[in-house]
Design an enzyme around this catalytic site. Structure first.
Site, PDB file in Angstrom:
ATOM      1  N   GLY A   1      58.754   0.405 -11.589  1.00 43.24           N
ATOM      2  CA  GLY A   1      59.116  -0.986 -11.844  1.00 43.24           C
ATOM      3  C   GLY A   1      60.037  -1.621 -10.823  1.00 43.24           C
TER       4      GLY A   1
ATOM      5  N   ARG B   1      38.462   1.784 -23.551  1.00 43.62           N
ATOM      6  CA  ARG B   1      39.333   1.001 -22.676  1.00 43.62           C
ATOM      7  C   ARG B   1      39.450  -0.455 -23.124  1.00 43.62           C
ATOM      8  NH1 ARG B   1      40.857   3.314 -18.126  1.00 43.62           N
ATOM      9  NH2 ARG B   1      41.102   1.334 -17.046  1.00 43.62           N
TER      10      ARG B   1
ATOM     11  N   ARG C   1      45.894   0.135 -14.100  1.00 44.43           N
ATOM     12  CA  ARG C   1      44.644   0.159 -14.865  1.00 44.43           C
ATOM     13  C   ARG C   1      43.765  -0.987 -14.410  1.00 44.43           C
ATOM     14  NH1 ARG C   1      44.119   2.625 -19.978  1.00 44.43           N
ATOM     15  NH2 ARG C   1      42.809   0.911 -20.702  1.00 44.43           N
TER      16      ARG C   1
ATOM     17  N   ASN D   1      48.756 -10.528  -9.495  1.00 46.13           N
ATOM     18  CA  ASN D   1      48.945  -9.106  -9.214  1.00 46.13           C
ATOM     19  C   ASN D   1      49.510  -8.976  -7.809  1.00 46.13           C
ATOM     20  OD1 ASN D   1      48.581  -6.207  -9.499  1.00 46.13           O
ATOM     21  ND2 ASN D   1      46.834  -6.399  -8.121  1.00 46.13           N
TER      22      ASN D   1
ATOM     23  N   HIS E   1      49.557  -6.392  -4.635  1.00 47.47           N
ATOM     24  CA  HIS E   1      48.784  -5.245  -4.155  1.00 47.47           C
ATOM     25  C   HIS E   1      49.259  -4.905  -2.747  1.00 47.47           C
ATOM     26  CE1 HIS E   1      45.320  -2.617  -3.586  1.00 47.47           C
ATOM     27  NE2 HIS E   1      45.130  -3.195  -2.426  1.00 47.47           N
TER      28      HIS E   1
ATOM     29  N   SER F   1      49.868  -8.288  -0.727  1.00 46.60           N
ATOM     30  CA  SER F   1      49.245  -9.552  -1.129  1.00 46.60           C
ATOM     31  C   SER F   1      49.550  -9.837  -2.594  1.00 46.60           C
ATOM     32  CB  SER F   1      47.712  -9.467  -0.978  1.00 46.60           C
ATOM     33  OG  SER F   1      47.359  -9.094   0.340  1.00 46.60           O
TER      34      SER F   1
ATOM     35  N   THR G   1      41.324 -11.570 -11.196  1.00 41.49           N
ATOM     36  CA  THR G   1      39.976 -11.884 -11.683  1.00 41.49           C
ATOM     37  C   THR G   1      39.324 -10.547 -12.055  1.00 41.49           C
ATOM     38  OG1 THR G   1      38.978 -11.607  -9.498  1.00 41.49           O
ATOM     39  CG2 THR G   1      39.764 -13.837 -10.082  1.00 41.49           C
TER      40      THR G   1
ATOM     41  N   GLU H   1      37.186  -8.971 -10.589  1.00 47.31           N
ATOM     42  CA  GLU H   1      36.971  -8.113  -9.423  1.00 47.31           C
ATOM     43  C   GLU H   1      38.288  -7.448  -9.041  1.00 47.31           C
ATOM     44  OE1 GLU H   1      35.793 -10.292  -5.976  1.00 47.31           O
ATOM     45  OE2 GLU H   1      35.661  -8.495  -4.687  1.00 47.31           O
TER      46      GLU H   1
ATOM     47  N   ASP I   1      41.433  -6.349  -7.490  1.00 44.41           N
ATOM     48  CA  ASP I   1      42.144  -6.794  -6.275  1.00 44.41           C
ATOM     49  C   ASP I   1      41.321  -7.812  -5.494  1.00 44.41           C
ATOM     50  OD1 ASP I   1      43.103  -3.357  -5.846  1.00 44.41           O
ATOM     51  OD2 ASP I   1      44.130  -4.961  -6.939  1.00 44.41           O
TER      52      ASP I   1
ATOM     53  N   GLU J   1      57.640  -6.593  -0.581  1.00 42.71           N
ATOM     54  CA  GLU J   1      57.083  -6.981  -1.885  1.00 42.71           C
ATOM     55  C   GLU J   1      58.166  -7.584  -2.771  1.00 42.71           C
ATOM     56  OE1 GLU J   1      54.807  -3.930  -3.859  1.00 42.71           O
ATOM     57  OE2 GLU J   1      54.266  -3.045  -1.938  1.00 42.71           O
TER      58      GLU J   1
HETATM   59  C1  GRF Z   1      53.845  -1.150  -5.367  1.00 42.47           C
HETATM   60  O1  GRF Z   1      53.420  -0.674  -4.115  1.00 42.47           O
HETATM   61  C2  GRF Z   1      53.003  -2.333  -5.738  1.00 42.47           C
HETATM   62  O2  GRF Z   1      52.507  -3.021  -4.620  1.00 42.47           O
HETATM   63  C3  GRF Z   1      51.878  -1.719  -6.487  1.00 42.47           C
HETATM   64  O3  GRF Z   1      52.471  -0.683  -7.232  1.00 42.47           O
HETATM   65  C4  GRF Z   1      53.527  -0.118  -6.443  1.00 42.47           C
HETATM   66  C5  GRF Z   1      54.689   0.271  -7.316  1.00 42.47           C
HETATM   67  O4  GRF Z   1      55.336  -0.872  -7.743  1.00 42.47           O
HETATM   68  N1  GRF Z   1      51.231  -2.697  -7.299  1.00 42.47           N
HETATM   69  P1  GRF Z   1      56.686  -0.787  -8.645  1.00 42.47           P
HETATM   70  O5  GRF Z   1      57.742  -0.092  -7.820  1.00 42.47           O
HETATM   71  O6  GRF Z   1      56.358   0.018  -9.896  1.00 42.47           O
HETATM   72  O7  GRF Z   1      57.028  -2.214  -8.936  1.00 42.47           O
END
Ligand code: GRF
Length: 203
Positions: free
Chosen positions: A11, A64, A90, A106, A108, A135, A140, A142, A144, A173
């Site tokens: 997190g 799921r 997920r 999201n 990524h 990014s 959506t 799809e 990422d 990020e």
């Molecule tokens: C990060 O690299 C993020 O880009 C990806 O998950 C990784 C862990 O994120 N989505 P966090 O430290 O749990 O926020």
């Protein structure tokens, strides 16, 4: 703006959002942090920040889509206006995602459309890229694949490893995600069937 975060891991992106909010730089109300892992560090961070938490165990659901429906029902019930996937590991059922079109983003760790999916740092190194990045995109069906709203770029050096890239990129990020959430909270980034920034399509 009421914001919920879904995370499966430590997190650190959630922590960046909470820090920006606490610094008065992010006009949001964090209404829920949800996870598919009761042990996720993100849930501990949320508890420490007095944000309501929810952990649902996929093993408690027959398939799921039923897990996704249950989790997203809680997200909706919390009054969430913007859902942030930050390290949520997920792939979400397409029918559930469709209900959140334009209201879910999201982050990524790649310069999408390059390297959707996993192991992005390794793939970047293997490709010999001289640049890497992260990014933020609207979610959506799809994986990422939604409209990219903003990216952060870092150079790739000869001595870089997966670990050094991940570390440098994570710092970016933590700047990028709060900036995008802030733009949405301030009404500068909107969705009316497509991502619009200050009224102009996000190309
Ligand atoms: C990060 O690299 C993020 O880009 C990806 O998950 C990784 C862990 O994120 N989505 P966090 O430290 O749990 O926020």
């Amino acid at each position: 703006l009421k914001v919920a975060v879904l995370a499966s891991g430590r997190g650190s992106n959630l922590a960046a959002l909470v820090a920006a909010r606490d610094a008065g730089a992010l006009p949001v109300e964090m209404v829920l942090v949800g996870s598919d892992k009761a042990s996720a560090g993100a849930l501990r961070l949320a508890e420490a920040a007095h944000i309501p938490t929810l952990a649902l165990n996929p093993k408690d659901y027959p398939d799921r889509p039923s897990f996704d429906r249950a989790l997203f029902a809680h997200v909706a019930a919390s009054g969430t206006e913007l859902l942030v996937l930050a390290g949520f590991m997920r792939v979400i059922d397409a029918a559930v995602v469709a209900q959140w079109e334009g209201r879910a983003i999201n982050i990524h760790p790649s310069l999408l459309p390059k390297y959707p999916g996993l192991h992005t740092h390794r793939r970047c190194l293997e490709a010999g890229d001289t640049e890497h990045g992260a990014s933020v995109h609207y979610v959506t069906a799809e994986l990422d694949g939604g409209p990219v709203v903003a990216q952060a770029r870092i150079p790739v050096g000869p001595g870089d490893t997966e670990a050094s890239l991940a570390e440098r990129l994570l710092a970016e990020e933590h700047r990028l995600l709060p900036a995008v959430v802030g733009a949405i909270a301030r009404g500068r980034l909107r969705w009316n069937g497509e991502a619009m920034f200050d009224g102009r399509p996000v190309t």
